[in-house]
Design an enzyme around this catalytic site. Structure first.
Site, PDB file in Angstrom:
ATOM      1  N   CYS A   1     -37.990  19.011  29.552  1.00  0.00           N
ATOM      2  CA  CYS A   1     -38.503  19.730  28.381  1.00  0.00           C
ATOM      3  C   CYS A   1     -37.388  20.364  27.557  1.00  0.00           C
ATOM      4  O   CYS A   1     -37.606  21.349  26.839  1.00  0.00           O
ATOM      5  CB  CYS A   1     -39.540  20.771  28.796  1.00  0.00           C
ATOM      6  SG  CYS A   1     -40.926  20.030  29.694  1.00  0.00           S
TER       7      CYS A   1
ATOM      8  N   GLY B   1     -43.299  18.587  22.175  1.00  0.00           N
ATOM      9  CA  GLY B   1     -42.336  18.850  23.231  1.00  0.00           C
ATOM     10  C   GLY B   1     -41.214  17.837  23.308  1.00  0.00           C
ATOM     11  O   GLY B   1     -41.045  16.990  22.430  1.00  0.00           O
ATOM     12  N   GLN B   2     -40.444  17.938  24.402  1.00  0.00           N
ATOM     13  CA  GLN B   2     -39.278  17.086  24.583  1.00  0.00           C
ATOM     14  C   GLN B   2     -39.490  16.166  25.781  1.00  0.00           C
ATOM     15  O   GLN B   2     -40.612  15.787  26.079  1.00  0.00           O
ATOM     16  CB  GLN B   2     -38.033  17.962  24.709  1.00  0.00           C
ATOM     17  CG  GLN B   2     -37.826  18.817  23.451  1.00  0.00           C
ATOM     18  CD  GLN B   2     -36.389  19.167  23.202  1.00  0.00           C
ATOM     19  OE1 GLN B   2     -35.476  18.378  23.421  1.00  0.00           O
ATOM     20  NE2 GLN B   2     -36.172  20.381  22.707  1.00  0.00           N
TER      21      GLN B   2
ATOM     22  N   LEU C   1     -51.645  17.550  30.183  1.00  0.00           N
ATOM     23  CA  LEU C   1     -50.777  18.190  31.172  1.00  0.00           C
ATOM     24  C   LEU C   1     -50.368  17.199  32.250  1.00  0.00           C
ATOM     25  O   LEU C   1     -51.020  16.175  32.457  1.00  0.00           O
ATOM     26  CB  LEU C   1     -51.478  19.396  31.804  1.00  0.00           C
ATOM     27  CG  LEU C   1     -52.685  19.133  32.711  1.00  0.00           C
ATOM     28  CD1 LEU C   1     -52.276  18.882  34.167  1.00  0.00           C
ATOM     29  CD2 LEU C   1     -53.665  20.304  32.654  1.00  0.00           C
TER      30      LEU C   1
END
EC number: 2.3.1.181
Length: 227
Positions: free
Chosen positions: A172, A76-77, A155
């Site tokens: 994100c 992810g970012q 998460l």
């Protein structure tokens, strides 16, 4: 032994911990584990920090200001962590549990959706953007890394936090992505209310029947210490 290990998972409950020692501890745990190592869940909050995932682009970090930006090897970012957000790291031997990566991602998303349903919040996942959403607003970010067939990272669920630092980034990698949190939707809900529901929902979905709960801290080298 294999059957017992499939049933067992250790749930470590940390206090507020800096991001980097926890990340180091996850790497150490994953590097050292073998086929007899039980799976683990780590529950933690982090002080204010932006983490940039492997796919992260610098242009999505708009105005970090006084909040540090740390490179992470999760997928992810960029995202934000801060007090009042429940981070849950999942350290799982995927082969032993007969889980694919996509199955684990779906289980994590369904865990959050089920947790939010407990508080009468209607949430959903999106095929085009990992995480969990309430309407068009994101309430939970998700990022994993797989090494040696084992997962780590996990998460970050917004519960009762200052959401304003998300305005300093494109969460994100999505410009204009709005964020929300449980306490804005159901006032008064705390991390203490949410964490047990989150963990128990995950254990039920993935099929663990023998959890062991342990309060722990970390030393400065990222080694776990009994809390």
């Amino acid at each position: 032994m294999t059957h017992l290990l499939q049933d067992k998972i250790i749930v470590r409950q940390f206090d507020v911990q800096p991001y980097e020692p926890v990340s180091l501890a996850m790497h150490n745990f994953t590097d050292r584990r073998d086929d007899k190592t039980p799976d683990e869940i780590w529950l933690v909050q982090h002080p204010r920090v932006f983490t940039q995932g492997q796919a992260g682009k610098a242009e999505h970090v708009l105005m970090p200001g006084d909040i540090p930006v740390i490179q992470s090897d999760r997928g992810g970012q960029v995202t934000y962590h801060g007090p009042g957000q429940q981070v849950m790291y999942v350290l799982i031997d995927l082969k032993r549990r007969k889980l694919g990566v996509r199955q684990l991602v779906t289980a994590i998303e369904n865990t959050v959706i089920g947790t939010l349903a407990h508080f009468h919040i209607d949430a959903h996942a999106r095929p085009d953007a990992p995480g969990v959403y309430v309407g068009e607003r994101k309430i939970c970010s998700l990022g994993l890394r797989i090494r040696k067939g084992c997962s780590f990272h996990g998460l970050a669920l917004n519960i009762a936090m200052d959401l304003s630092p998300f305005l300093r980034i494109n969460p994100c990698g999505y410009a204009g992505m709005e964020m929300t949190q449980i306490s804005d939707l159901v006032p008064g809900v705390t991390l203490d209310d949410t964490a047990p529901v989150l963990v128990n929902t995950f254990l039920l979905l993935v099929g663990y029947s023998a959890p062991e709960f342990i309060p722990w801290n970390l030393d400065v080298q990222g080694e776990p210490l009994p809390g």
